[in-house]
Design a protein around this motif. Structure first.
Motif, PDB file in Angstrom:
ATOM      1  N   ARG A   1      30.080 -26.846  -7.609  1.00  0.00           N
ATOM      2  CA  ARG A   1      29.180 -25.922  -6.912  1.00  0.00           C
ATOM      3  C   ARG A   1      28.235 -26.674  -5.982  1.00  0.00           C
ATOM      4  N   HIS A   2      27.635 -27.770  -6.485  1.00  0.00           N
ATOM      5  CA  HIS A   2      26.701 -28.554  -5.668  1.00  0.00           C
ATOM      6  C   HIS A   2      27.409 -29.286  -4.527  1.00  0.00           C
ATOM      7  N   TRP A   3      28.655 -29.664  -4.749  1.00  0.00           N
ATOM      8  CA  TRP A   3      29.430 -30.345  -3.707  1.00  0.00           C
ATOM      9  C   TRP A   3      29.602 -29.430  -2.490  1.00  0.00           C
ATOM     10  N   VAL A   4      29.851 -28.146  -2.761  1.00  0.00           N
ATOM     11  CA  VAL A   4      30.067 -27.174  -1.679  1.00  0.00           C
ATOM     12  C   VAL A   4      28.750 -26.835  -0.985  1.00  0.00           C
ATOM     13  N   THR A   5      27.682 -26.663  -1.772  1.00  0.00           N
ATOM     14  CA  THR A   5      26.403 -26.208  -1.205  1.00  0.00           C
ATOM     15  C   THR A   5      25.521 -27.359  -0.711  1.00  0.00           C
ATOM     16  N   TYR A   6      25.958 -28.595  -0.958  1.00  0.00           N
ATOM     17  CA  TYR A   6      25.164 -29.778  -0.602  1.00  0.00           C
ATOM     18  C   TYR A   6      25.239 -30.003   0.904  1.00  0.00           C
ATOM     19  N   ASP A   7      24.105 -30.014   1.573  1.00  0.00           N
ATOM     20  CA  ASP A   7      24.080 -30.128   3.039  1.00  0.00           C
ATOM     21  C   ASP A   7      24.201 -31.566   3.536  1.00  0.00           C
ATOM     22  N   ASP A   8      23.704 -32.524   2.755  1.00  0.00           N
ATOM     23  CA  ASP A   8      23.733 -33.931   3.161  1.00  0.00           C
ATOM     24  C   ASP A   8      25.163 -34.464   3.106  1.00  0.00           C
ATOM     25  N   THR A   9      25.552 -35.246   4.129  1.00  0.00           N
ATOM     26  CA  THR A   9      26.909 -35.820   4.157  1.00  0.00           C
ATOM     27  C   THR A   9      27.064 -36.947   3.130  1.00  0.00           C
TER      28      THR A   9
ATOM     29  N   PHE B   1      29.909 -17.544  -1.022  1.00  0.00           N
ATOM     30  CA  PHE B   1      28.550 -17.237  -1.480  1.00  0.00           C
ATOM     31  C   PHE B   1      27.514 -17.988  -0.643  1.00  0.00           C
ATOM     32  N   LYS B   2      27.818 -19.252  -0.347  1.00  0.00           N
ATOM     33  CA  LYS B   2      26.897 -20.078   0.454  1.00  0.00           C
ATOM     34  C   LYS B   2      26.700 -19.480   1.850  1.00  0.00           C
ATOM     35  N   LYS B   3      27.793 -18.950   2.423  1.00  0.00           N
ATOM     36  CA  LYS B   3      27.741 -18.359   3.768  1.00  0.00           C
ATOM     37  C   LYS B   3      27.235 -16.916   3.748  1.00  0.00           C
ATOM     38  N   ASN B   4      26.914 -16.413   2.534  1.00  0.00           N
ATOM     39  CA  ASN B   4      26.442 -15.037   2.355  1.00  0.00           C
ATOM     40  C   ASN B   4      27.493 -14.013   2.798  1.00  0.00           C
ATOM     41  N   ASN B   5      28.767 -14.410   2.688  1.00  0.00           N
ATOM     42  CA  ASN B   5      29.874 -13.552   3.107  1.00  0.00           C
ATOM     43  C   ASN B   5      30.375 -12.760   1.894  1.00  0.00           C
ATOM     44  N   HIS B   6      29.715 -11.655   1.595  1.00  0.00           N
ATOM     45  CA  HIS B   6      30.017 -10.869   0.393  1.00  0.00           C
ATOM     46  C   HIS B   6      31.377 -10.175   0.481  1.00  0.00           C
ATOM     47  N   ILE B   7      31.789  -9.814   1.692  1.00  0.00           N
ATOM     48  CA  ILE B   7      33.079  -9.132   1.870  1.00  0.00           C
ATOM     49  C   ILE B   7      34.219 -10.078   1.516  1.00  0.00           C
ATOM     50  N   GLU B   8      34.160 -11.321   2.036  1.00  0.00           N
ATOM     51  CA  GLU B   8      35.180 -12.330   1.742  1.00  0.00           C
ATOM     52  C   GLU B   8      35.180 -12.689   0.260  1.00  0.00           C
TER      53      GLU B   8
END
Length: 277
Positions: free
Chosen positions: A5-13, A217-224
């Motif tokens: 979960r953190h890997w996907v939502t983590y913004d730092d490269t 979820f991170k992109k707030n794309n509830h439909i997808e």
């Protein structure tokens, strides 16, 4: 789950601190459980020799925990990176190695003690290969409190729900064993092996979906998110339905395959369970 979960939502490269924190947390939990096992010897009346079931747990579970850490970590990292083939190779290799060892022992007299030793050694060997080849353990030097606390807070909920569901699943078998006898508990428990078999592909689906769901979820794309969730459930239902129908229509065949001819009464439990499934 926290790592993925953190890997996907983590913004730092630079994800080295996250990987290091996951390693550190995993090692700390393993050491804590190992110490808990060994400390229990002081508070029990059992002797440290002449292995009974509880002594086997105390002697080998800490070793098994430590032997599995490296290959589990690399498997979870592969999942986080969407390298699903690598993830499944790790999980498959341990079982294949154990199967080969047991195959060579076929026909000879082996004890539960021997089998547990083979399990520990199989995990340890795959972990050694993982340490030499992938080397992600070196990221442990980049660990910081921020990532440790973040992973801990995410993990405490998933851990408690998983522990609770596993305990709940075992409660009825334990009660039957205490109130009637162990044979009745075995007759009751056998049909649940079907559910355990179905859980294998189910976990695979969940693991591959976890990344996509987190990304939506991170992109707030509830439909997808909803679409992916519903499509996964439909695919799983279609895949599982034939197996459930076989369990309902031909329970005798399923019971015989799972436990032989000594579990005839399990047929009725399996039929009731099929309705629930």
């Amino acid at each position: 789950q926290g790592l993925v979960r953190h890997w996907v939502t983590y913004d730092d490269t630079n994800k080295k601190p996250l990987v290091g924190a996951a390693w550190m947390l995993h090692i700390c939990i393993a050491i804590f459980i190992a110490l808990l096992c060994y400390a229990s010897l002081k508070f029990s009346e059992i002797a440290p020799v002449g292995f009974n079931r509880f002594e086997i747990l105390i002697a080998y579970y800490p070793l098994l925990l430590l032997a599995t850490i490296p290959h589990q970590m690399e498997s979870w990292l592969a999942q986080a990176k969407k390298h699903y083939i690598t993830m499944n190779i790790f999980r498959l290799l341990v079982n294949v190695l154990l199967f080969i060892v047991l195959l060579f022992q076929y026909g000879s007299q082996i004890t539960a003690n021997d089998i547990i030793q083979y399990v520990v050694c199989s995990n340890g060997l795959i972990s050694l290969v993982a340490l030499i080849y992938f080397k992600s353990i070196k990221e442990i030097i980049h660990t910081n409190w921020k990532h440790l606390i973040s992973l801990f807070h995410f993990g405490k909920f998933s851990l408690s729900t998983m522990a609770g569901s596993n305990l709940l699943k075992s409660t009825d078998t334990l009660l039957i064993g205490m109130m009637i006898n162990s044979e009745s508990a075995a007759i009751y428990a056998l049909p649940f092996k079907v559910i355990e078999l179905l859980e294998i592909p189910l976990r695979g689906f969940v693991m591959t979906s976890f990344y996509s769901l987190t990304e939506s979820f991170k992109k707030n794309n509830h439909i997808e998110y909803t679409r992916h969730f519903q499509h996964s459930i439909i695919r799983l239902t279609i895949a599982f339905l034939p197996i459930i129908l076989i369990c309902m229509i031909l329970p005798g065949l399923v019971v015989k395959l799972l436990g032989g001819s000594n579990y005839g009464e399990s047929i009725y439990v399996l039929q009731v369970l099929s309705i629930a499934m």
